[in-house]
Design a protein around this motif. Structure first.
Motif, short mmCIF file in Angstrom:
data_model
loop_
_atom_site.label_atom_id
_atom_site.label_comp_id
_atom_site.label_asym_id
_atom_site.label_seq_id
_atom_site.Cartn_x
_atom_site.Cartn_y
_atom_site.Cartn_z
N PHE A 257 6.32 -37.08 -42.83
CA PHE A 257 6.88 -39.04 -42.02
C PHE A 257 5.48 -39.60 -41.97
O PHE A 257 6.26 -40.89 -42.11
CB PHE A 257 8.03 -38.19 -42.48
CG PHE A 257 9.49 -38.94 -42.48
CD1 PHE A 257 9.18 -39.96 -43.79
CD2 PHE A 257 9.84 -39.64 -41.56
CE1 PHE A 257 10.45 -40.74 -43.97
CE2 PHE A 257 11.31 -40.80 -42.17
CZ PHE A 257 10.82 -41.26 -43.51
N THR A 258 5.41 -39.51 -40.93
CA THR A 258 4.70 -40.30 -40.00
C THR A 258 3.56 -40.97 -40.48
O THR A 258 3.32 -42.15 -40.63
CB THR A 258 3.59 -39.72 -39.17
OG1 THR A 258 2.70 -38.70 -39.36
CG2 THR A 258 4.92 -39.26 -38.08
N HIS A 259 2.90 -40.53 -42.13
CA HIS A 259 2.53 -41.25 -42.87
C HIS A 259 2.95 -42.58 -43.79
O HIS A 259 2.49 -43.66 -43.94
CB HIS A 259 1.64 -40.01 -44.16
CG HIS A 259 0.77 -39.34 -43.64
ND1 HIS A 259 -0.88 -39.93 -41.97
CD2 HIS A 259 -0.14 -38.16 -43.50
CE1 HIS A 259 -1.45 -38.84 -42.01
NE2 HIS A 259 -1.13 -38.24 -43.48
N TRP A 260 4.05 -41.65 -44.36
CA TRP A 260 4.72 -42.63 -44.73
C TRP A 260 5.04 -43.85 -44.08
O TRP A 260 5.53 -45.17 -44.33
CB TRP A 260 5.77 -42.34 -45.65
CG TRP A 260 6.44 -43.41 -46.31
CD1 TRP A 260 6.66 -43.13 -48.15
CD2 TRP A 260 8.03 -44.38 -46.18
NE1 TRP A 260 7.37 -44.17 -48.58
CE2 TRP A 260 8.51 -44.06 -47.76
CE3 TRP A 260 8.37 -44.28 -45.47
CZ2 TRP A 260 9.18 -45.43 -47.80
CZ3 TRP A 260 9.96 -44.65 -45.34
CH2 TRP A 260 9.34 -45.96 -46.65
N TYR B 177 7.57 -50.27 -51.96
CA TYR B 177 7.28 -49.33 -51.93
C TYR B 177 7.60 -48.11 -51.46
O TYR B 177 7.43 -46.84 -52.49
CB TYR B 177 6.98 -49.54 -50.08
CG TYR B 177 6.21 -48.40 -49.50
CD1 TYR B 177 5.02 -48.05 -49.62
CD2 TYR B 177 6.88 -47.56 -48.19
CE1 TYR B 177 4.49 -47.41 -49.21
CE2 TYR B 177 5.98 -46.89 -47.18
CZ TYR B 177 4.43 -46.73 -48.34
OH TYR B 177 3.58 -45.52 -46.52
N ILE B 178 9.39 -47.72 -51.65
CA ILE B 178 10.28 -47.43 -51.95
C ILE B 178 9.76 -46.62 -53.43
O ILE B 178 10.46 -45.56 -53.74
CB ILE B 178 11.93 -47.12 -51.08
CG1 ILE B 178 11.51 -47.90 -50.24
CG2 ILE B 178 12.70 -46.87 -51.64
CD1 ILE B 178 12.50 -48.28 -49.86
N VAL B 179 9.91 -47.52 -54.08
CA VAL B 179 9.77 -47.48 -55.61
C VAL B 179 8.68 -47.03 -55.77
O VAL B 179 9.12 -45.26 -56.55
CB VAL B 179 10.05 -48.67 -56.62
CG1 VAL B 179 10.63 -47.91 -58.16
CG2 VAL B 179 11.83 -49.23 -56.62
N SER C 155 10.84 -57.64 -46.41
CA SER C 155 12.31 -56.50 -47.35
C SER C 155 11.46 -56.42 -48.81
O SER C 155 11.47 -55.11 -49.46
CB SER C 155 14.16 -56.96 -47.83
OG SER C 155 15.04 -56.42 -48.05
N LEU C 156 11.23 -57.24 -49.67
CA LEU C 156 10.30 -57.18 -50.45
C LEU C 156 9.72 -56.01 -50.88
O LEU C 156 9.02 -54.84 -51.76
CB LEU C 156 10.20 -58.78 -51.29
CG LEU C 156 9.45 -58.09 -52.68
CD1 LEU C 156 10.23 -57.59 -54.02
CD2 LEU C 156 8.75 -59.94 -53.22
#
Length: 485
Positions: free
Chosen positions: A134-137, A191-193, A185-186
């Motif tokens: 998760f540190t990567h993300w 990134y999340i998608v 935010s964008l």
């Protein structure tokens, strides 16, 4: 210098890090790891919250005066402190018994390098494996970008742009939308998608949920921490192909995706950096595939492994399906070049960046034209726009600093007396945030053989590479701490 504002932001970052450890604590409960791993997280979270509360309380009345100097300091200091605190669960749990090793591993995670000191990854608890990936993300897009996206800690574009410019990789940072908070935010929404899509494709190939999440974190952040001792070699060709595609996608400048969302197809698909990035990647894939075909059953299998490796190395991810340390010299030489080139500016990848390479080529061509026709006006254009002299000057200064730091680091780690190939590629792999190098630090090996001194040097290299050198230099410069601005 606005020291109270710096302290306040560090306090916010500590609070965010404590929050981000909560899923890892949940993983400990799911897998019944309620002993040392859970204690490591609980003690660390308690310490983070205590420090956050103290800093925020002392610095609550900070003025909103914020300049470039503060931006560089908070980014450099924030990343160092987050890594120092993020290493505590590994150290307190005893799963990495030496703190310098735990710090190296955590810096490697946050900087999305993927260099590891672990000799048996599969022996680690699920909670710590999750936190490690998760540190990567978190590091891929940056904690300060996340702070700008969700935490209203300041007003004005000046505040935001100084943080974003100091943390975001690439020769320049501009606004996608008028407000910098909207830009941050964008970036995180895209990134999340993409991360969710990667998880879904991995699940569709039969990868377990835990493996899918950890692999997607490493792919999205272009980090490369695997949860298997042989990285991605045990997974199916389909799953390897999914990672090949998504590693390449996360190595693209995120402004391209923004243009695609606006349906500006021509501007997105004909972007000069994107074309050069794709051209270098595809050329390297075919050349290496042809070179290694005798090692496999045919060109198809060779191209599969060449594509995965090129995508992994050029995007500075560091996953592996094969030990490319055993490939022919031509293939290894190409991979070394790709280590230095890296991914696109504004992506989660490391390296010099394709954008800088493009500007260097165009600057060289303009200088040749100027020598042949001294009276002519020669400007550098990218995507039809004139590049400002300050951007070109920044690229030149960056390259000079890059070469100087690489040489100094190579000399420093050479005190360990390993082979030239080992020491040089270890520095290149850490400085360019890749992970595996060649010889004793190849994909089948790790960095545990280096001395404590060399691990500290390589940790600093990882931070310098991820933060594009200047924030770290500014933090340790005596001029930064002078009372006059």
């Amino acid at each position: 210098m606005n020291k109270k504002m710096i302290g306040k932001l560090v306090g916010v970052l500590f609070f965010l890090e404590a929050l981000f450890m909560l899923p890892a604590i949940a993983v400990c409960f799911v897998y019944g790891e309620t002993g040392a791993p859970l204690r490591g997280f609980l003690w660390t979270v308690a310490l983070l919250l205590a420090l956050s509360g103290a800093l925020y309380g002392v610095c609550a009345k900070a003025t909103r005066e914020f300049y470039a100097k503060e931006g560089f300091i908070i980014v450099a200091l924030g990343w160092i402190l987050l890594s120092a605190m993020g290493a505590l669960p590994f150290y307190i749990s005893g799963e990495i018994p030496h703190y310098v090793d735990a710090f190296f591993e955590t810096v490697s995670g946050f900087t999305t390098t993927g260099a590891s000191v672990l000799t048996d990854v599969e022996a680690m608890s699920h909670g710590l494996l999750y936190w490690r990936s998760f540190t990567h993300w978190l590091g891929g897009m940056g904690m300060l970008v996340f702070l700008l996206a969700v935490v209203p800690t300041g007003k004005g574009a000046g505040y935001s742009i100084h943080l974003l410019r100091a943390e975001s990789p690439g020769p320049s940072v501009g606004k996608m939308v008028p407000r910098m908070r909207q830009t941050a935010s964008l970036l995180y929404k895209i990134y999340i998608v993409l991360t969710v899509l990667c998880v879904l494709f991995l699940l569709a190939g039969g990868m377990p949920l835990f493996d899918s999440l950890c692999t997607a974190f490493g792919t999205a952040g272009t980090g490369g921490f695997g949860i298997k001792n042989n990285s991605m070699a045990d997974y199916s060709p389909y799953l390897q192909n999914v990672c090949t595609v998504f590693m390449a996608l996360f190595g693209v400048n995120f402004s391209v995706y923004f243009l695609l969302l606006l349906r500006e197809w021509r501007g997105a698909l004909l972007d000069e950096e994107l074309l050069l990035y794709g051209g270098i990647m595809l050329t390297a894939m075919f050349v290496i595939a042809a070179d290694i075909t005798p090692l496999f059953s045919g060109f198809g299998e060779a191209f599969h492994h060449a594509s995965f490796t090129v995508s992994s190395v050029m995007t500075t991810t560091g996953f592996a399906t094969e030990d490319f340390n055993l490939w022919p010299q031509l293939s290894r030489a190409i991979l070394c070049i790709l280590m230095v080139v890296g991914a696109s500016a504004g992506s989660t990848g490391g390296g010099i960046k394709v954008a800088r390479l493009l500007l260097l080529f165009k600057s060289l061509a303009a200088e040749v034209r100027r020598m042949l026709r001294p009276r002519s006006v020669n400007v550098v254009r990218v995507n039809g726009r004139v590049v400002k002299d300050e951007v070109l000057r920044g690229v030149n200064v960056y390259m000079a600093a890059y070469c100087a730091i690489a040489v100094a680091s190579f000399l420093a780690v050479s005190v360990d007396d390993f082979s030239l190939e080992t020491n040089l590629t270890a520095v290149l792999a850490c400085f360019n945030n890749i992970g595996p190098g060649l010889d004793l630090v190849g994909p089948a090996s790790n960095y545990s053989l280096f001395s404590t001194f060399s691990k500290v040097v390589l940790s600093l290299d990882m931070l310098l590479g991820r933060l594009e050198i200047f924030p770290i230099i500014v933090l340790f410069s005596r001029h930064t701490w002078n009372r006059t601005r």
